[in-house]
Design an enzyme around this catalytic site. Structure first.
Site, mmCIF file in Angstrom:
data_model
loop_
_atom_site.group_PDB
_atom_site.id
_atom_site.type_symbol
_atom_site.label_atom_id
_atom_site.label_comp_id
_atom_site.label_asym_id
_atom_site.label_seq_id
_atom_site.Cartn_x
_atom_site.Cartn_y
_atom_site.Cartn_z
ATOM 1 C CE LYS A 182 -22.782 25.261 61.603
ATOM 2 N NZ LYS A 182 -23.213 26.126 60.477
ATOM 3 N NE ARG A 202 -23.501 18.832 52.548
ATOM 4 C CZ ARG A 202 -23.080 20.005 53.025
ATOM 5 N NH1 ARG A 202 -23.350 20.337 54.279
ATOM 6 N NH2 ARG A 202 -22.400 20.840 52.254
ATOM 7 N N GLY A 250 -26.239 30.103 56.145
ATOM 8 C CA GLY A 250 -25.860 30.139 54.741
ATOM 9 C C GLY A 250 -26.005 28.788 54.075
ATOM 10 C CB SER A 255 -18.133 27.557 47.605
ATOM 11 O OG SER A 255 -19.358 27.500 48.296
ATOM 12 C CD GLN A 312 -22.487 27.464 52.480
ATOM 13 O OE1 GLN A 312 -22.667 28.525 51.887
ATOM 14 N NE2 GLN A 312 -22.468 27.388 53.802
ATOM 15 C CG ASP A 314 -16.496 26.511 58.578
ATOM 16 O OD1 ASP A 314 -16.548 27.620 58.018
ATOM 17 O OD2 ASP A 314 -17.300 25.593 58.332
ATOM 18 C CE LYS A 356 -16.680 30.275 55.395
ATOM 19 N NZ LYS A 356 -17.414 29.027 55.077
ATOM 20 N NE ARG A 394 -16.610 32.941 60.625
ATOM 21 C CZ ARG A 394 -17.171 31.752 60.439
ATOM 22 N NH1 ARG A 394 -16.535 30.820 59.730
ATOM 23 N NH2 ARG A 394 -18.365 31.489 60.948
#
EC number: 2.5.1.19
Length: 426
Positions: A20, A25, A92, A166, A168, A312, A339, A343
């Site tokens: 993913k 990307r 996200g 992170s 991201q 994850d 998340k 979680r």
């Protein structure tokens, strides 16, 4: 949805869905590069399709013939103002990385998503981008989406120490740094997945990495490439755990991505005594096959620098720990709270319903095992990884049924999950 329970053993070979992170990307890099990018094995899950649609709305021509995605790159300067608010769905990754790209585009863009996205914190991305010269804020004067960003062609470089681990946030800053005049420095709190850094190089860009420090001098122009996306270890993780805990099982997972910043789960499995063997390893492309067999497991402690390498996978690792002898402690994982759902709380609550001995903490979980699981009614909270974890848990239930609410969430990353499981079940 009633889940499959009381499975005697699992046998067979699977090609898990494409990665993913790399699929997201590959669309982004293709769009901001000059020339054509072709993508093979693109993940056609809901999140990645949100990214594809988002860049089409920015004027990028993207063709999908069912086998290959072709992106006609426009470069940063070729991106056009979207006519409407960009809908990122549940993703996200889409909203945070796009903010970095849009930071250098001289027009205003609004990005919004579903109810889950509306709860995801964005200051961690907006603050450094605003320091670089973008104008980025929550439409409702909060840090939560919808987000409005007005980019600038005069982005300034940044020297930024990350307050959270992170990938991201790091990636958003690097996308902005590619458009800024001068050298940007990003210092990570802990080493996180490095797909963005790898793909900058793959698309002809340059950057330096020294431990947790990344240095990138812009502006840079990238060139379209051919991308072959490997299988996603985060999706493979569910079948790794299933193969370890369901009796008399042996599963071969083909062409799984083995980037070292993503393989923390393999280290944990090894520490717990699990049998997972890497076959046909392709070191150049960070991929290989994984053979997993049923194993006797012992508890472990998980924390510190390994957490970003398996963030994850922690929900399914928590399930694994319920079948291990001893007390497993997961710590330093407070990022799980922000998340798709919280979680930490979701894992603890739903596995407790099924009979697990599991306690949430401020930054993780304490799990006592082994425990027998029983039937119950559970929910995914609309979180794909919680939903898939609960189906693997249900395989171990010998008495009673397991009903899963919001089972459709798994299509975010693994549309064929239930079908693949059925093919392995005996």
């Amino acid at each position: 949805m009633q889940l499959r329970t009381n499975v005697k053993h699992l046998q067979g070979t699977l090609m898990v869905p494409s990665d993913k992170s790399i699929s997201h990307r590959s669309i982004m890099f293709g769009a901001i590069s000059s020339g054509k990018t072709t993508i093979t094995n693109f993940l056609r899950g809901e999140d990645c399709l949100s990214t594809l649609a988002a860049f089409r709305s920015l004027g990028v021509n993207i063709e999908d013939d069912g086998t290959t995605i072709t992106v006609e790159g426009r470069g940063f300067a070729g991106l056009k103002k979207a006519k409407n608010t960009i809908d990122v769905g549940n993703s996200g990754t889409t909203i945070r990385l796009m903010l970095g790209i849009l930071a250098g585009c001289p027009f205003e863009t609004r990005l919004a998503g579903d109810a889950s996205i509306a709860k995801r914190p964005m200051n961690r991305v907006m603050l450094p981008l605003n320091q670089m010269g973008a104008e980025c804020q929550g439409v409702q004067q909060t840090e939560f989406p919808p987000i409005s960003i007005r980019g600038t062609q005069n982005l300034q470089p940044i020297d930024y120490t990350m307050p959270v681990a992170s990938a991201q946030v790091k990636s958003a800053i690097l996308f902005a740094a590619l458009q800024a005049e001068g050298t940007s420095v990003v210092v990570e709190k802990e080493k996180t997945r490095d797909h963005t850094e790898e793909m900058i190089r793959q698309f002809g860009g340059t950057l330096e990495v020294d431990g947790k420090k990344i240095m990138l001098t812009g502006p840079q122009q990238l060139t379209g490439q051919n991308v072959v996306v490997p299988g996603d270890i985060s999706s493979a993780a569910f079948f790794l755990v299933a193969g370890l805990v369901v009796p008399d099982s042996e599963i071969l997972l083909k062409n799984v991505g083995l980037n070292q910043t993503r393989t923390g789960i393999l280290d944990v499995i090894k520490n717990m005594g699990g049998s997972v063997t890497i076959l046909n390893e392709d070191e150049a492309n960070h991929s290989g096959d994984l053979l997993v067999k049923t194993s006797q497991l012992t508890a472990t402690e998980i924390g510190g620098a390994i957490i970003p390498r398996l963030i994850d996978e922690l929900p399914i690792i928590a399930l694994l720990a319920t079948q291990a002898t001893g007390t497993t402690i997961i710590r330093d994982a407070e990022e799980l709270k922000v998340k798709e759902t919280n979680r930490i709380d979701a894992v603890a609550k739903e596995l407790t319903i099924l009979g697990a001995d599991i306690t949430p903490t401020d930054d993780g979980l304490i799990i006592h095992g082994p425990t027998s699981l029983h039937g119950g009614r559970v929910t995914s909270y609309g979180d794909h990884r919680i939903g898939m974890m609960l189906q693997i848990a249900a395989l171990l239930v010998k008495e009673g049924t397991v009903e899963l609410d919001k089972a459709e969430a798994v299509s975010v990353s693994y549309p064929a999950f239930f079908d693949d499981l059925e093919r392995l079940s005996c």
